[in-house]
Write a protein that holds these residues in place. Structure first.
Motif, mmCIF file in Angstrom:
data_model
loop_
_atom_site.group_PDB
_atom_site.id
_atom_site.type_symbol
_atom_site.label_atom_id
_atom_site.label_comp_id
_atom_site.label_asym_id
_atom_site.label_seq_id
_atom_site.Cartn_x
_atom_site.Cartn_y
_atom_site.Cartn_z
ATOM 1 N N GLY A 79 -0.694 -1.542 11.502
ATOM 2 C CA GLY A 79 -1.180 -3.182 11.643
ATOM 3 C C GLY A 79 -1.837 -3.318 10.338
ATOM 4 N N HIS A 80 -1.756 -2.670 9.276
ATOM 5 C CA HIS A 80 -2.286 -3.055 7.894
ATOM 6 C C HIS A 80 -1.169 -3.680 6.799
ATOM 7 C CE1 HIS A 80 -6.167 -1.253 9.111
ATOM 8 N NE2 HIS A 80 -5.650 -0.281 9.301
ATOM 9 N N PHE A 81 -0.241 -3.703 7.463
ATOM 10 C CA PHE A 81 1.026 -4.391 6.762
ATOM 11 C C PHE A 81 0.774 -5.678 5.743
ATOM 12 C CE2 PHE A 81 4.711 -6.912 6.125
ATOM 13 C CZ PHE A 81 5.540 -5.908 5.144
ATOM 14 N N GLU A 82 0.936 -5.485 4.488
ATOM 15 C CA GLU A 82 1.016 -6.627 3.677
ATOM 16 C C GLU A 82 2.286 -6.390 2.918
ATOM 17 O OE1 GLU A 82 -2.591 -7.766 1.580
ATOM 18 O OE2 GLU A 82 -3.843 -6.553 3.050
ATOM 19 N N PHE A 95 0.740 -1.153 0.057
ATOM 20 C CA PHE A 95 -0.005 -0.071 -0.062
ATOM 21 C C PHE A 95 0.966 1.172 -0.011
ATOM 22 C CE2 PHE A 95 -2.553 -3.063 2.193
ATOM 23 C CZ PHE A 95 -3.470 -3.224 1.251
ATOM 24 N N PHE A 96 2.368 1.054 0.173
ATOM 25 C CA PHE A 96 2.918 2.248 -0.089
ATOM 26 C C PHE A 96 3.564 2.864 -1.359
ATOM 27 C CE2 PHE A 96 7.732 3.945 0.629
ATOM 28 C CZ PHE A 96 7.266 4.933 1.672
ATOM 29 N N ALA A 143 -11.275 21.715 -1.152
ATOM 30 C CA ALA A 143 -10.028 21.103 -1.533
ATOM 31 C C ALA A 143 -10.264 19.480 -1.568
ATOM 32 C CB ALA A 143 -9.057 21.347 -0.266
ATOM 33 N N ALA A 144 -9.416 18.981 -2.777
ATOM 34 C CA ALA A 144 -9.486 17.470 -2.672
ATOM 35 C C ALA A 144 -8.888 16.810 -1.444
ATOM 36 C CB ALA A 144 -8.731 17.199 -3.896
ATOM 37 N N GLY A 145 -9.374 15.586 -1.215
ATOM 38 C CA GLY A 145 -8.809 14.844 -0.096
ATOM 39 C C GLY A 145 -7.412 14.614 -0.394
ATOM 40 N N VAL A 146 -6.776 14.235 0.531
ATOM 41 C CA VAL A 146 -5.139 13.914 0.578
ATOM 42 C C VAL A 146 -4.876 12.598 1.079
ATOM 43 C CG1 VAL A 146 -4.415 16.211 0.406
ATOM 44 C CG2 VAL A 146 -4.717 14.977 2.611
ATOM 45 N N TRP A 147 -4.064 11.711 0.482
ATOM 46 C CA TRP A 147 -3.497 10.437 1.109
ATOM 47 C C TRP A 147 -2.694 10.759 2.251
ATOM 48 C CZ3 TRP A 147 -5.534 6.068 -1.106
ATOM 49 C CH2 TRP A 147 -6.253 6.228 -2.223
ATOM 50 N N PRO A 148 -2.650 10.248 3.255
ATOM 51 C CA PRO A 148 -1.610 10.203 4.488
ATOM 52 C C PRO A 148 -0.099 9.944 4.062
ATOM 53 C CG PRO A 148 -3.221 8.605 5.163
ATOM 54 C CD PRO A 148 -3.567 8.948 3.643
ATOM 55 N N LYS A 149 1.084 10.949 4.284
ATOM 56 C CA LYS A 149 2.213 10.858 4.113
ATOM 57 C C LYS A 149 2.946 10.008 5.120
ATOM 58 C CE LYS A 149 2.930 14.918 1.399
ATOM 59 N NZ LYS A 149 3.631 16.106 1.171
ATOM 60 N N SER A 179 12.363 8.313 0.800
ATOM 61 C CA SER A 179 12.030 8.242 2.235
ATOM 62 C C SER A 179 10.620 8.543 2.837
ATOM 63 C CB SER A 179 13.089 9.044 2.915
ATOM 64 O OG SER A 179 12.768 10.444 2.621
ATOM 65 N N LEU A 180 9.709 9.335 2.017
ATOM 66 C CA LEU A 180 8.505 9.528 2.023
ATOM 67 C C LEU A 180 7.586 8.928 1.204
ATOM 68 C CD1 LEU A 180 8.281 13.442 3.075
ATOM 69 C CD2 LEU A 180 7.828 11.598 4.525
ATOM 70 N N GLY A 181 6.577 8.693 1.513
ATOM 71 C CA GLY A 181 5.484 8.078 0.466
ATOM 72 C C GLY A 181 4.009 8.374 0.864
ATOM 73 N N LEU A 182 3.208 7.805 0.220
ATOM 74 C CA LEU A 182 1.785 7.817 0.598
ATOM 75 C C LEU A 182 0.972 6.600 0.799
ATOM 76 C CD1 LEU A 182 0.698 10.053 -2.522
ATOM 77 C CD2 LEU A 182 1.338 10.944 -0.062
ATOM 78 N N CYS A 183 0.410 6.466 1.888
ATOM 79 C CA CYS A 183 -0.030 5.272 2.172
ATOM 80 C C CYS A 183 -1.501 5.106 1.575
ATOM 81 C CB CYS A 183 -0.451 5.307 3.968
ATOM 82 S SG CYS A 183 -1.379 3.931 4.297
ATOM 83 N N ARG A 184 -1.777 3.942 0.543
ATOM 84 C CA ARG A 184 -3.037 4.128 0.065
ATOM 85 C C ARG A 184 -3.976 2.749 0.575
ATOM 86 N NH1 ARG A 184 -3.093 7.937 -4.189
ATOM 87 N NH2 ARG A 184 -0.811 8.072 -4.880
ATOM 88 N N TYR A 185 -3.863 2.420 1.930
ATOM 89 C CA TYR A 185 -4.560 1.596 2.511
ATOM 90 C C TYR A 185 -5.983 2.101 2.486
ATOM 91 C CZ TYR A 185 -6.657 -1.774 5.470
ATOM 92 O OH TYR A 185 -7.500 -2.727 6.142
ATOM 93 N N ASN A 186 -6.148 3.273 3.081
ATOM 94 C CA ASN A 186 -7.479 3.780 3.412
ATOM 95 C C ASN A 186 -7.718 4.813 2.462
ATOM 96 O OD1 ASN A 186 -8.257 2.606 5.808
ATOM 97 N ND2 ASN A 186 -6.612 3.463 6.863
ATOM 98 N N PRO A 187 -9.040 5.358 2.226
ATOM 99 C CA PRO A 187 -9.426 6.224 1.148
ATOM 100 C C PRO A 187 -8.571 7.590 1.752
ATOM 101 C CG PRO A 187 -11.158 5.865 2.391
ATOM 102 C CD PRO A 187 -10.150 4.813 2.821
ATOM 103 N N PRO A 188 -8.517 8.644 0.652
ATOM 104 C CA PRO A 188 -8.105 9.924 0.947
ATOM 105 C C PRO A 188 -8.722 10.563 2.291
ATOM 106 C CG PRO A 188 -8.152 9.934 -1.295
ATOM 107 C CD PRO A 188 -8.841 8.705 -0.587
ATOM 108 N N ILE A 189 -8.063 11.538 2.878
ATOM 109 C CA ILE A 189 -8.692 12.268 4.053
ATOM 110 C C ILE A 189 -9.084 13.524 3.464
ATOM 111 C CG2 ILE A 189 -8.100 13.214 6.471
ATOM 112 C CD1 ILE A 189 -5.630 11.170 6.554
ATOM 113 N N GLY A 190 -10.418 13.729 3.952
ATOM 114 C CA GLY A 190 -11.182 14.945 3.548
ATOM 115 C C GLY A 190 -10.442 16.128 4.311
ATOM 116 N N GLN A 191 -10.495 17.185 3.671
ATOM 117 C CA GLN A 191 -10.194 18.539 3.959
ATOM 118 C C GLN A 191 -11.046 19.440 4.672
ATOM 119 O OE1 GLN A 191 -6.442 18.993 3.998
ATOM 120 N NE2 GLN A 191 -7.132 16.689 3.639
#
Length: 63
Positions: free
Chosen positions: A56-59, A16-17, A42-48, A25-37
């Motif tokens: 706990g969602h590691f695959e 999901f990274f 403004a469009a939602g953003v993926w968590p950095k 060294s930084l990336g976006l977590c794509r496990y959950n949907p973007p977080i609303g602002q």
């Protein structure tokens, strides 16, 4: 002291990274949907996340 996980689980090794938009060294977590602002225009953003972070969602990316 760095936290470690069983088998070295880390965001950098997770399927999901996403590093395309942020670098190595930084990336976006794509496990959950973007977080609303707060301002609804403004469009939602993926968590950095750091490549060395983990949750706990590691695959594994190769699974």
């Amino acid at each position: 002291m760095a936290l470690t996980t069983i088998d070295g689980a880390a965001c950098a090794k997770c399927k999901f990274f996403d590093t395309e938009a942020s670098g190595e060294s930084l990336g976006l977590c794509r496990y959950n949907p973007p977080i609303g602002q707060a301002n609804g225009d403004a469009a939602g953003v993926w968590p950095k996340v750091e490549a060395s972070d983990w949750c706990g969602h590691f695959e594994p990316a190769n699974a």
